[in-house]
Design an enzyme around this catalytic site. Structure first.
Site, PDB file in Angstrom:
ATOM      1  N   ASP A 178     104.247   6.891  32.808  1.00 56.03           N
ATOM      2  CA  ASP A 178     103.694   8.169  33.250  1.00 56.03           C
ATOM      3  C   ASP A 178     102.569   8.640  32.329  1.00 56.03           C
ATOM      4  O   ASP A 178     102.825   9.205  31.267  1.00 56.03           O
ATOM      5  CB  ASP A 178     104.802   9.216  33.301  1.00 56.03           C
ATOM      6  N   ASP A 235      96.909   9.631  37.011  1.00 56.61           N
ATOM      7  CA  ASP A 235      98.326   9.810  36.730  1.00 56.61           C
ATOM      8  C   ASP A 235      99.149   8.642  37.260  1.00 56.61           C
ATOM      9  O   ASP A 235      99.433   8.557  38.452  1.00 56.61           O
ATOM     10  CB  ASP A 235      98.813  11.119  37.354  1.00 56.61           C
TER      11      ASP A 235
END
Length: 432
Positions: free
Chosen positions: A86, A286
């Protein structure tokens, strides 16, 4: 989270997309400890400081799994944990046997703290609570954390420090002691099942992440990169050994004091090589998001242009397929995006703060083919999950290219790459 996961960038308790501030260098890491793999470690010196990288094989896919993950060893003796990659959040955490609420792993797969909890008086805790939101009354108390994600999932836990045995590209094996979260209360409020991983590997643009800690003790450059294969798998790396010397397109990272994600706006949206009239897009990269999200204006423009382009072509709406918001079916089921991509035109994000810098999104970078053989649009409306004006470039649009987050030069780069092949690594050096 989970299948068709729509988890986006991490939020802290008080600020949207503002997880953790810039921490004082070195506050999270102890000195390098002896190797945890029955081999002796080396210390960084003037000659080898920042001289190596760490490479991890990646598993997972955009569809049907919905996320990419790596396996990291933590502890002494080391225990393996699978962590969701992440770049949209800064704190790494694992499910914690403390006991644990909302954990998805069996108890023997949970992390067990052992006299290694970070206290409120530790500089790591003070740095984490940079906004003055610490509830610590005594410096001897444990340092708690809480992180909330955009789908309202969350992790509550305590900060701990433990050993991370790592094999570097120069062959050395070193086990630094790093700080991370031990999550004993997880909540998943989205419509889908949570990912089956043991936690999250937070690689956002801040000082709390694992790479920043490795950098603070001189083991790697503060550079993160990933190469996610459209066929599943790929690799992740810490440090700059694998960064190509040429062929990379770079754009500056836009910084905000309350943000630790990788933003590279503003950008203009093009469709089929022509302007859509949508400009000034704030773009965030992301890897924690399966799909790409546009703000309402960009999303509606994209949907309208695609539907107009499909007029007269042998595709029909497949409203019965709920895999994603918009799906199409052909005369017979599609086996791959290759069967349908010629009906669609490429999208382009043209960055206006860097000359001639564009992120090309061919149909393969915004379409999936479902188990029903339909083609679905992997670009979703960010306004529907509260992202406001943000535009998120998720895994679907990051596939089959090396993406590099250079925190030292404050720039993001990308280049086409074969992500199916793990870079060749040297054998570990056997030290007497």
């Amino acid at each position: 989270m989970g299948e068709k996961r729509q988890r986006m960038i991490a939020l802290n308790t008080f600020f949207f997309l503002g997880l953790l501030a810039t921490f004082p260098a070195g506050c999270f890491s102890d000195v390098i400890q002896p190797s945890l793999m029955n081999k002796k470690s080396t210390h960084p010196t003037g000659s080898n400081r920042f001289g190596s990288s760490v490479v991890f094989p990646v598993q997972g896919n955009v569809y049907p799994l919905g996320y990419y993950f790596v396996n990291l060893n933590i502890g002494h003796p080391p225990k393996q944990y699978d962590l969701d990659i992440d770049t949209g959040s800064d704190l790494t955490w694992v499910q914690c046997d403390a006991p644990c609420t909302g954990c998805t792993k069996p108890r023997d797969r949970l992390y067990k703290p052992s006299n290694n909890v970070v206290s409120c008086g530790d500089p790591a805790c003070a740095a984490m609570h940079w906004l003055g939101n610490s509830h610590c009354k005594d410096p001897k108390e444990q340092c708690d954390y809480e992180v909330t994600y955009a789908d309202q999932g969350s992790s509550l836990g305590v900060l701990v420090k433990d050993y991370f045995p790592l094999r570097f590209t120069n062959g050395s094996i070193i086990g630094p002691r790093l700080a991370f979260g031990c999550g004993y209360d997880q909540k998943y409020n989205g419509p889908h099942s949570p990912p089956s991983t043991a936690g999250v590997l937070g690689l956002g643009n801040g000082k709390a992440n694992i790479v920043s800690q490795l950098n603070a003790i001189g083991l790697t450059r503060n550079v993160v990169g990933h190469c996610l294969s459209g066929r599943g798998g790929g690799f992740l790396f810490f440090g700059d050994d694998l960064v190509p010397s040429s062929g990379v397109v770079w754009t500056p990272i836009s910084r905000n004091s309350a943000e630790n994600h990788y933003s590279s706006g503003p950008a203009e949206l093009l469709f089929g090589g022509k302007s859509t009239g949508v400009k000034g897009l704030l773009v965030v990269f992301d890897s924690g998001s399966s799909y790409t999200y546009f703000n309402s204006q960009a999303y509606q423009a994209t949907v309208n242009l695609i539907k107009k382009e499909l007029n007269g072509k042998p595709l029909k709406d497949a409203a019965e397929d709920k895999s994603l918001s918009i799906c199409w079916k052909g005369k017979k089921p599609f086996k791959s995006v290759g069967d349908v991509k010629n009906y669609f035109k490429p999208l382009v994000l043209s960055f206006t703060n860097a000359k001639n810098v564009q992120l090309n999104l061919p149909p393969e970078a915004y379409l999936i083919v479902t188990k029903f053989g339909n083609a679905c649009l992997g670009i979703l409306n960010g306004a529907e999950i509260g992202l406001g004006n943000l535009n998120i470039i998720g895994d679907i649009s990051l596939q089959d290219r090396m993406v590099i987050y250079d925190n030292e030069k404050q720039q993001i780069g990308w280049t086409p790459a074969n992500c199916d092949r793990l870079p060749n690594l040297p054998q570990p050096i056997m030290l007497s």
